[in-house]
Scaffold this active site. Structure first.
Site, PDB file in Angstrom:
ATOM      1  N   GLU A  52       0.838  -1.209   0.000  1.00  0.00           N
ATOM      2  CA  GLU A  52       0.000   0.000   0.000  1.00  0.00           C
ATOM      3  C   GLU A  52       0.873   1.259   0.000  1.00  0.00           C
ATOM      4  O   GLU A  52       0.525   2.261  -0.624  1.00  0.00           O
ATOM      5  CB  GLU A  52      -0.897   0.051   1.250  1.00  0.00           C
ATOM      6  CG  GLU A  52      -1.847  -1.114   1.417  1.00  0.00           C
ATOM      7  CD  GLU A  52      -1.253  -2.226   2.260  1.00  0.00           C
ATOM      8  OE1 GLU A  52      -0.089  -2.608   2.014  1.00  0.00           O
ATOM      9  OE2 GLU A  52      -1.954  -2.744   3.145  1.00  0.00           O
ATOM     10  N   ARG A 207      17.817 -25.151  -8.423  1.00  0.00           N
ATOM     11  CA  ARG A 207      18.644 -24.947  -9.615  1.00  0.00           C
ATOM     12  C   ARG A 207      17.730 -24.693 -10.815  1.00  0.00           C
ATOM     13  O   ARG A 207      17.215 -25.614 -11.439  1.00  0.00           O
ATOM     14  CB  ARG A 207      19.561 -26.167  -9.836  1.00  0.00           C
ATOM     15  CG  ARG A 207      20.516 -26.349  -8.658  1.00  0.00           C
ATOM     16  CD  ARG A 207      21.506 -27.464  -8.817  1.00  0.00           C
ATOM     17  NE  ARG A 207      20.922 -28.782  -8.993  1.00  0.00           N
ATOM     18  CZ  ARG A 207      20.435 -29.533  -8.002  1.00  0.00           C
ATOM     19  NH1 ARG A 207      20.430 -29.085  -6.756  1.00  0.00           N
ATOM     20  NH2 ARG A 207      19.952 -30.724  -8.247  1.00  0.00           N
TER      21      ARG A 207
HETATM   22 ZN    ZN Z   1       1.049  -2.490   6.042  1.00  0.00          ZN
END
Ligand code: ZN
Ligand code: NDP
Length: 361
Positions: A52, A207
């Site tokens: 956010e 790998r």
């Molecule tokens: Zn947060």
């Protein structure tokens, strides 16, 4: 675009970081203003900004009055970073669409409450199932304080995982083995029994042509009898933990291998429930158990797994003396079999990958 379509973008951002955010969850966020995407972000690694924060920073002044799509409830507690719920409030966003609630006891509903109290419209549950699947290990860990356990095996069509001499290279084809390496990269730790180390001398690393992180390697070895020349002890490619019983003297081993962690149990034999508790304490949220037969037998008998990833090759090996995928003793009656639900079946090269989960009672 619809709400679901914007959330899909946020989910893709979250999905693309699976395996790199532990012990934090994978989260994606999208900020939309007047039908335009003005910010996007993913949480990339523990210690770095939350999704956010990145998305809101990108949006700048456009965040005011915007809609925010986030795959997990915004945090409400002061962790390594200030709470995202506060950030959304400060930036005066209008609406927050959340795919799923955070089961973390210090968040659980608190982030949503804060947003609502600040007069922000909140809608929860958009594409919830997908959001839950992305962080299934994290959610399981939050609830049980133990790693989410996936049993993995490569087997012939008649359920054999090695010949009578213990040879198992290779049962499945290259494409299936590559898929296994992808799985290793997204798990915190990988586990095998000591017999697998003695027999195969595996590296247990990731790998892949594109790279990928190595999980911690955990070996179950009650007597500390592991071959001291084995790759997992010698190569220093990944952190390696050896689990042993209470009766062995670990001093000489610890001196010889200072880079190896010895997890000595308080009981003479290795008890899986206690071990899983310990791994939980050590922040292991996801455990990929690669066998062999005896180890899988223990996990199944004790009902200590959350998923099976079976890679099945179009080969018949035959022989009651060949290793079977789940070892140990058979129950007496079918009613005592472990019931699973098949979640998916996929052809990978010439093999089939089956994902199954223990049936919920
Ligand atoms: Zn947060
Ligand atoms: P495992 O690799 O499963 O190791 C079993 C040993 O682990 C036990 O004998 C025990 O030894 C130790 N152990 C410690 N604690 C536990 C516990 N709680 N539960 C179970 N085991 C514990 O041995 P297997 O012989 O069954 O399997 C090895 C074979 O399987 C090899 O031939 C290998 O090639 C093959 N294999 C095949 C795979 C495939 O996907 N096809 C994957 C992995 C192996 P101790 O008492 O000394 O501690």
């Amino acid at each position: 675009m619809t709400k679901e379509e914007y959330m899909n973008i946020a989910l893709t951002l979250a999905k693309s970081t699976i395996g790199q955010t532990s012990p934090n969850p994978s989260v994606g966020a999208v900020v939309v203003k007047d039908g335009r995407i003005v910010g996007m972000g993913s949480h990339l690694r523990a210690g770095l900004a939350h999704a956010e924060v990145i998305a809101i920073e990108q949006a700048g002044d456009d965040a005011i009055g915007a809609d925010v799509y986030v795959t997990l409830e915004p945090c409400s507690h002061h962790g390594k970073t200030p709470p995202c719920a506060d950030l959304l409030i400060e930036h005066q966003v209008k609406r927050v669409y959340i795919a799923c609630v955070d089961p973390n006891p210090s968040v659980a509903g608190e982030g949503i409450k804060k947003l609502k109290q600040a007069g922000i419209e909140v809608e929860v549950g958009i594409r919830e199932a997908e959001a839950l699947a992305i962080n299934k290990s994290f959610f399981f860990y939050m609830q049980h304080k133990r790693p989410y356990v996936t049993l993995k095996a490569a087997m012939t069509l008649d359920g054999k995982t090695a010949t009578k001499t213990g040879d198992s290279k290779w049962i499945t084809g290259e494409a299936a083995r590559k898929d296994v390496h992808k799985q290793r990269a997204i798990h915190d730790a990988i586990m095998v029994g000591v017999n697998t180390v003695q027999q195969d001398n595996p590296q247990l690393t990731t790998r892949l042509p594109q790279g990928g992180k190595n999980p911690i390697r955990i070996i179950l070895d009650t007597q500390l009898s592991i071959n001291q020349a084995s790759n997992v002890l010698q190569d220093k490619e990944a952190p390696t933990w050896i689990v042993c019983g209470s009766k062995v003297n670990v001093e000489a081993f610890a001196n010889a291998f200072p880079h190896i962690t010895v997890l000595q149990q308080s009981t003479p034999t290795i008890r899986l429930p206690e071990l899983l508790d310990k791994l939980g304490e050590l922040d292991i949220q996801s455990l990929y158990v690669e066998g062999g037969s005896t180890v899988h037998g223990s996990f199944v008998k004790e009902n200590l797994f959350q998923a099976c990833h079976w890679y099945i090759a179009p080969t018949l090996l035959g022989g009651i003396d060949a290793k079977t995928v789940v070892g140990g003793r058979s129950p007496e009656n079918m009613i005592d079999a472990t019931q699973l639900t098949i979640a998916s079946m996929e052809q990978i090269g010439s093999d089939i990958k089956v994902i199954a989960y223990p049936k919920q009672e």
